[in-house]
Design a protein around this motif. Structure first.
Motif, PDB file in Angstrom:
ATOM      1  N   HIS A 269      -5.985  -2.778   9.482  1.00 38.68           N
ATOM      2  CA  HIS A 269      -5.599  -1.515  10.119  1.00 38.68           C
ATOM      3  C   HIS A 269      -6.821  -0.633  10.329  1.00 38.68           C
ATOM      4  CE1 HIS A 269      -5.328  -0.966   5.741  1.00 38.68           C
ATOM      5  NE2 HIS A 269      -5.576   0.315   5.938  1.00 38.68           N
TER       6      HIS A 269
ATOM      7  N   ASP B 151      -6.888  -3.048   2.831  1.00 42.19           N
ATOM      8  CA  ASP B 151      -7.053  -2.339   1.566  1.00 42.19           C
ATOM      9  C   ASP B 151      -7.121  -3.369   0.439  1.00 42.19           C
ATOM     10  OD1 ASP B 151      -6.879   0.020   2.991  1.00 42.19           O
ATOM     11  OD2 ASP B 151      -4.764   0.353   2.530  1.00 42.19           O
TER      12      ASP B 151
ATOM     13  N   HIS C   9     -10.067  -2.460   8.607  1.00 39.87           N
ATOM     14  CA  HIS C   9     -10.247  -2.960   7.243  1.00 39.87           C
ATOM     15  C   HIS C   9      -8.884  -3.345   6.676  1.00 39.87           C
ATOM     16  CE1 HIS C   9      -8.978   1.223   6.656  1.00 39.87           C
ATOM     17  NE2 HIS C   9      -8.503   0.828   5.480  1.00 39.87           N
TER      18      HIS C   9
HETATM   19 FE   LIG Z   1      -6.674   1.594   4.610  1.00 39.14          FE
END
Ligand SMILES: [Fe+2]
Ligand SMILES: C=C1C[C@]23C[C@H]1CC[C@H]2[C@@]12CCC[C@@](C)(C(=O)O1)[C@H]2[C@@H]3C(=O)O
Ligand SMILES: O=C(O)CCC(=O)C(=O)O
Length: 358
Positions: A289, A234, A232
């Motif tokens: 990540h 952020d 994903h």
């Molecule tokens: Fe994350």
């Protein structure tokens, strides 16, 4: 009063078909529902070929006179870096790790007393992104936004006040550090405070808000087939991550595939989030990540997810937009963006992208 992070998912409940955590410690074999294949996540097996070139995200000394340029370079290339000499006391990092270990070490029944509700942000549960995947992740999480007092009282009837102090002190440190890092990165692009007035360094930093995400990745019987936290980006401006002395975090590089970020005792990992990508008109990379797990050691991590208050509109800094082109993205608030992400996950960025008129 702008809408707070606490309310962001009020109209966006998630129904996780299996939100109740198994007792990880009693599982000797990996259940099928935890076995990931490339079908479950397109990049699951994206390994470097040839493997292990040794290239990795940089470790930047914040006391170095050239730190701003090094950070700027890392944000443009990897979208992530580690920092040393960040000024956060080692004792505080140790306290935070102790708190995290103690929380996840509680009996499941106790943790569930502070379970996250379907429309809430705070509390115990699986990561919100779990709803986008068919397989389960080998981890448990606890999210804090606003005061942890109510939840902590349920978890630790006696000691909750001590734990609240640690969280408060850590958030205070993170807030200052995050704004310092953002400005070092922006200055490397020639962006000054007049260009981004809402983020002025002279303010009390109350233009920002944050969430803390505590993560626990128990030892796993078949780590190669399991996924700790799926790939994903952020939704933040920046995320600052503390990881205990156990590898597991991986960042994605177009050239190298998944690269494991080695734990460096006392250092912190910083990554660019989607909002910073937007603010920099695409110059800074919002890095993909994930977290893998292992067979020998439980892993703990704490992410400080940092962004602006919900009345602030984020749009590309005009100075970074070519005079003959549209900015790459439309303006959005963090709340709007989190809601878009809650529905569209990894399509969220492209949904707010401006497309050039033909
Ligand atoms: Fe994350
Ligand atoms: C302030 C935030 C940022 C959130 C949503 C909300 C609270 C919890 C955060 C995380 C933490 C774990 C990864 C992530 C992808 C997730 O599932 O929950 C993050 C998400 C985001 O960055 O989008
Ligand atoms: O545990 C990790 O290393 C990553 C955690 C993470 O990406 C997150 O909480 O957003």
């Amino acid at each position: 009063m702008p809408a707070m992070l606490t309310d962001v998912f009020r109209g966006h409940p998630i129904h996780l078909p299996h939100s109740h955590q198994p007792d990880f410690t009693s599982l000797r074999e990996l259940p099928d529902s935890y076995k990931w294949t490339p079908k479950d996540d397109l990049l699951f097996a994206a390994a470097p070929s040839p493997p292990a070139t040794g290239e990795n995200i940089p470790l930047i000394d914040l006391d170095h006179p050239d730190a701003a340029n090094q950070i700027g370079h890392a944000c443009r290339t990897w979208g992530a870096f580690q920092i040393a000499n960040h000024g956060v006391p080692l004792g505080l990092l140790q306290d935070l790790e102790f708190l995290t270990g103690s929380l996840f070490g509680l009996p499941v029944q106790r943790k569930l007393k502070a379970a996250r509700s379907e429309t809430g942000v705070s509390g115990y549960g699986v990561a919100r992104i779990a709803s986008f995947f068919n397989k389960k992740m080998w981890s448990e999480g606890f999210t804090i936004t606003g005061s942890p007092l109510n939840d902590f009282r349920k978890l630790w009837p006696q000691l909750h006040l001590n734990y609240c102090d640690i969280v408060e002190e850590y958030e205070e440190q993170m807030k200052k550090l995050a704004s310092k890092l953002m400005w070092l990165a922006l200055k490397s692009l020639g962006v000054s405070e007049e260009d981004v007035e809402w983020a002025s360094l002279n303010s009390d930093l109350n233009w920002a808000q944050a969430a803390l995400q505590l993560n626990h990745y128990p030892v796993c019987p078949e780590p190669d087939r399991a996924m700790g936290l799926a790939a994903h980006t952020d939704s933040t401006l920046l995320t600052i991550l503390y990881q205990n002395n156990t590898a597991g975090l991986q960042v994605f590089s177009d050239d190298l595939g998944w690269v494991t970020v080695p734990p460096v005792p006392g250092s912190l990992v910083v990554n660019v989030g989607d909002l910073f990508h937007i603010l920099s008109n695409g110059l800074f990379k919002s890095v993909l990540h994930r977290a893998r797990v292992n067979q020998n050691r439980a892993r703990l991590s704490v992410a400080f997810l940092w962004g602006p208050q919900s009345d602030i509109k984020i749009s590309p800094v005009p100075k970074l937009v070519s005079p003959v082109e549209l900015p790459l993205y439309r303006s959005v608030t963090w709340t709007e963006y989190l809601r878009t992400k809650a529905t569209h996950f990894n399509k969220a960025l492209s949904m707010i992208r401006n497309h050039r008129e033909e």
